[in-house]
Design a protein around this motif. Structure first.
Motif, PDB file in Angstrom:
ATOM      1  N   ALA A  30       0.853  -1.190   0.000  1.00 28.96           N
ATOM      2  CA  ALA A  30       0.000   0.000   0.000  1.00 28.96           C
ATOM      3  C   ALA A  30       0.886   1.236   0.000  1.00 28.96           C
ATOM      4  O   ALA A  30       1.901   1.286   0.700  1.00 28.96           O
ATOM      5  N   LEU A  31       0.527   2.232  -0.781  1.00 22.97           N
ATOM      6  CA  LEU A  31       1.319   3.455  -0.837  1.00 22.97           C
ATOM      7  C   LEU A  31       0.933   4.361   0.330  1.00 22.97           C
ATOM      8  O   LEU A  31      -0.152   4.944   0.357  1.00 22.97           O
ATOM      9  N   VAL A  32       1.856   4.449   1.286  1.00 25.58           N
ATOM     10  CA  VAL A  32       1.660   5.260   2.490  1.00 25.58           C
ATOM     11  C   VAL A  32       2.947   6.044   2.726  1.00 25.58           C
ATOM     12  O   VAL A  32       4.042   5.484   2.614  1.00 25.58           O
ATOM     13  N   ARG A  33       2.830   7.315   3.043  1.00 24.96           N
ATOM     14  CA  ARG A  33       4.033   8.112   3.257  1.00 24.96           C
ATOM     15  C   ARG A  33       4.897   7.506   4.365  1.00 24.96           C
ATOM     16  O   ARG A  33       4.404   7.048   5.385  1.00 24.96           O
ATOM     17  N   ASN A  34       6.228   7.499   4.099  1.00 24.83           N
ATOM     18  CA  ASN A  34       7.201   6.982   5.061  1.00 24.83           C
ATOM     19  C   ASN A  34       6.951   5.509   5.349  1.00 24.83           C
ATOM     20  O   ASN A  34       6.830   5.095   6.493  1.00 24.83           O
ATOM     21  N   GLY A  51       4.007  13.138  -6.003  1.00 26.41           N
ATOM     22  CA  GLY A  51       3.374  11.965  -5.402  1.00 26.41           C
ATOM     23  C   GLY A  51       4.315  10.776  -5.423  1.00 26.41           C
ATOM     24  O   GLY A  51       4.557  10.173  -6.473  1.00 26.41           O
ATOM     25  N   SER A  52       4.846  10.416  -4.259  1.00 26.69           N
ATOM     26  CA  SER A  52       5.845   9.351  -4.185  1.00 26.69           C
ATOM     27  C   SER A  52       5.216   7.976  -4.397  1.00 26.69           C
ATOM     28  O   SER A  52       4.215   7.628  -3.772  1.00 26.69           O
ATOM     29  N   ILE A  53       5.846   7.193  -5.263  1.00 24.58           N
ATOM     30  CA  ILE A  53       5.394   5.827  -5.532  1.00 24.58           C
ATOM     31  C   ILE A  53       6.386   4.834  -4.934  1.00 24.58           C
ATOM     32  O   ILE A  53       6.062   4.091  -4.012  1.00 24.58           O
ATOM     33  N   LEU A  54       7.606   4.810  -5.459  1.00 23.94           N
ATOM     34  CA  LEU A  54       8.667   3.939  -4.951  1.00 23.94           C
ATOM     35  C   LEU A  54       9.951   4.742  -4.840  1.00 23.94           C
ATOM     36  O   LEU A  54      10.216   5.624  -5.661  1.00 23.94           O
ATOM     37  N   HIS A  55      10.740   4.415  -3.821  1.00 26.93           N
ATOM     38  CA  HIS A  55      12.013   5.114  -3.640  1.00 26.93           C
ATOM     39  C   HIS A  55      13.035   4.135  -3.070  1.00 26.93           C
ATOM     40  O   HIS A  55      12.889   3.653  -1.952  1.00 26.93           O
ATOM     41  N   PHE A  56      14.058   3.827  -3.874  1.00 22.17           N
ATOM     42  CA  PHE A  56      15.179   2.987  -3.446  1.00 22.17           C
ATOM     43  C   PHE A  56      16.327   3.936  -3.087  1.00 22.17           C
ATOM     44  O   PHE A  56      16.791   4.686  -3.956  1.00 22.17           O
ATOM     45  N   ALA A 112       2.318  10.475  -0.365  1.00 11.78           N
ATOM     46  CA  ALA A 112       2.137   9.275  -1.179  1.00 11.78           C
ATOM     47  C   ALA A 112       1.293   9.585  -2.404  1.00 11.78           C
ATOM     48  O   ALA A 112       0.358  10.384  -2.355  1.00 11.78           O
ATOM     49  N   ALA A 113       1.630   8.949  -3.502  1.00 10.70           N
ATOM     50  CA  ALA A 113       0.806   9.065  -4.705  1.00 10.70           C
ATOM     51  C   ALA A 113      -0.547   8.418  -4.467  1.00 10.70           C
ATOM     52  O   ALA A 113      -0.664   7.460  -3.691  1.00 10.70           O
ATOM     53  N   LYS A 114      -1.550   8.933  -5.136  1.00  5.54           N
ATOM     54  CA  LYS A 114      -2.871   8.306  -5.080  1.00  5.54           C
ATOM     55  C   LYS A 114      -2.923   7.251  -6.172  1.00  5.54           C
ATOM     56  O   LYS A 114      -3.224   7.542  -7.339  1.00  5.54           O
ATOM     57  N   ALA A 115      -2.596   6.040  -5.776  1.00  6.78           N
ATOM     58  CA  ALA A 115      -2.514   4.958  -6.759  1.00  6.78           C
ATOM     59  C   ALA A 115      -2.473   3.626  -6.035  1.00  6.78           C
ATOM     60  O   ALA A 115      -2.186   3.545  -4.828  1.00  6.78           O
TER      61      ALA A 115
END
Length: 244
Positions: free
Chosen positions: A66-70, A98-103, A197-200
Motif C-alpha cells: 500500500a502506498l503510504v508516506r514513510n 506523489g511518491s510511488i517507490l524510492h530505493f 504518497a501518490a494516489k494509486a
C-alpha cells in the motif's frame, strides 16, 4: 542516544535531516529520537520503530504494498543492472510530488545512490518522474506522458550497462546512461518520507537482478592493448632464443 554515523546501520541513518514538521507519523506508532554529534552539529532523526522492526528483515519486495508516506518495505542488495516492474492504477493526483517507490542509500537527494531508482507522479498530474541516478548526477532521470486515471498500466524499467529502457503500457522511452549506476544496500519505500504518497494502487512489484553487462569500451580496449603487448613480448623472447 548519541550515535556516531559510522557505527549506524543504513536504516538508522535514513531520517537524519528530516524535520519534525516533515515527519509523517502514522497513528499508533511511536517515535524514537536519535541525536548525531558531528563537528558541533547535532541533527535529529526520527525512526518509525514498529516499521523498522518489520521491514529490516525483508530481502525481497512485497508484491502489492500500500502506498503510504514513510513506508519502508524492504532492504535489498541493489545492483547496477536490474529490471524493476509493477502495475499501477492511478486513482487521483496530489498537489505535491506523489511518491510511488524510492530505493535509497540514506536520504532523498541527490548523492550517488539516493535515487536508485525513485519514482513519483509530477505535481498535480499522473506523469511519471523516474529518477535512476548516475555517478555524476544523482537525480538523472526520465519523464513520461500522463497515465490514464483508474486504468491499470504496466511499468517496466530495465537498466543494463549504459542502456536504459522505460516501458509504460505500450510506449517505450529509451536513454543512454552518462556513466554508471549505484550498486549496494538500499532501503525501499512505498512511499518515501519526503513527499506525500501518490494516489494509486500498485501490484505485481518485481525487482530482478540482470546478468552484468559487457565491460565498457575503455576496459575492453585496455585488455586488448595488454594482450597485444604480452604477445609482442613473447614474440621478442622467442626470437632472442632462436638467435642464441
Amino acid at each position: 542516544v548519541i550515535a556516531r554515523e559510522d557505527d549506524m546501520a543504513v536504516e538508522d541513518k535514513l531520517f537524519y535531516g528530516v524535520k519534525t514538521t516533515d515527519y509523517d507519523q502514522p497513528p499508533g506508532e511511536s517515535n524514537e529520537m536519535v541525536q548525531k554529534e558531528d563537528s558541533n552539529i547535532c541533527k535529529i532523526a526520527y525512526r518509525r520503530c514498529n516499521a523498522y522492526t518489520s521491514y529490516r528483515n525483508n530481502k525481497v519486495l512485497p508484491t502489492s504494498p500500500a502506498l503510504v508516506r514513510n513506508n519502508p518495505i524492504a532492504i535489498i542488495s541493489g545492483k547496477a543492472d536490474y529490471r524493476l516492474s509493477f502495475d499501477i492504477t492511478p486513482t487521483g493526483t496530489v498537489a505535491d510530488w506523489g511518491s510511488i517507490l524510492h530505493f535509497t542509500t540514506d536520504n532523498n537527494c541527490c548523492n550517488f545512490g539516493q535515487r536508485s531508482p525513485a519514482i513519483w507522479f509530477h505535481q498535480g498530474t499522473t506523469r511519471l518522474y523516474v529518477a535512476i541516478g548516475d555517478s555524476t548526477d544523482g537525480n538523472w532521470r526520465l519523464d513520461t506522458d500522463a497515465l490514464p486515471l483508474n486504468v491499470r498500466t504496466k511499468i517496466t524499467l530495465e537498466c543494463k550497462g549504459k542502456n536504459v529502457k522505460l516501458t509504460v503500457g505500450a510506449k517505450v522511452y529509451t536513454a543512454t546512461q552518462p556513466t554508471y549506476r549505484f550498486a549496494g544496500n538500499l532501503v525501499v519505500y512505498a512511499s518515501d518520507p519526503w513527499h506525500p504518497a501518490a494516489k494509486a494502487v500498485i501490484s505485481n512489484l518485481r525487482y530482478k537482478i540482470l546478468p552484468a553487462a559487457e565491460v565498457n569500451e575503455a576496459v575492453t580496449s585496455q585488455r586488448h592493448y595488454m594482450s597485444n603487448l604480452q604477445d609482442e613480448e613473447m614474440n621478442v623472447a622467442e626470437k632472442e632464443n632462436m638467435d642464441n
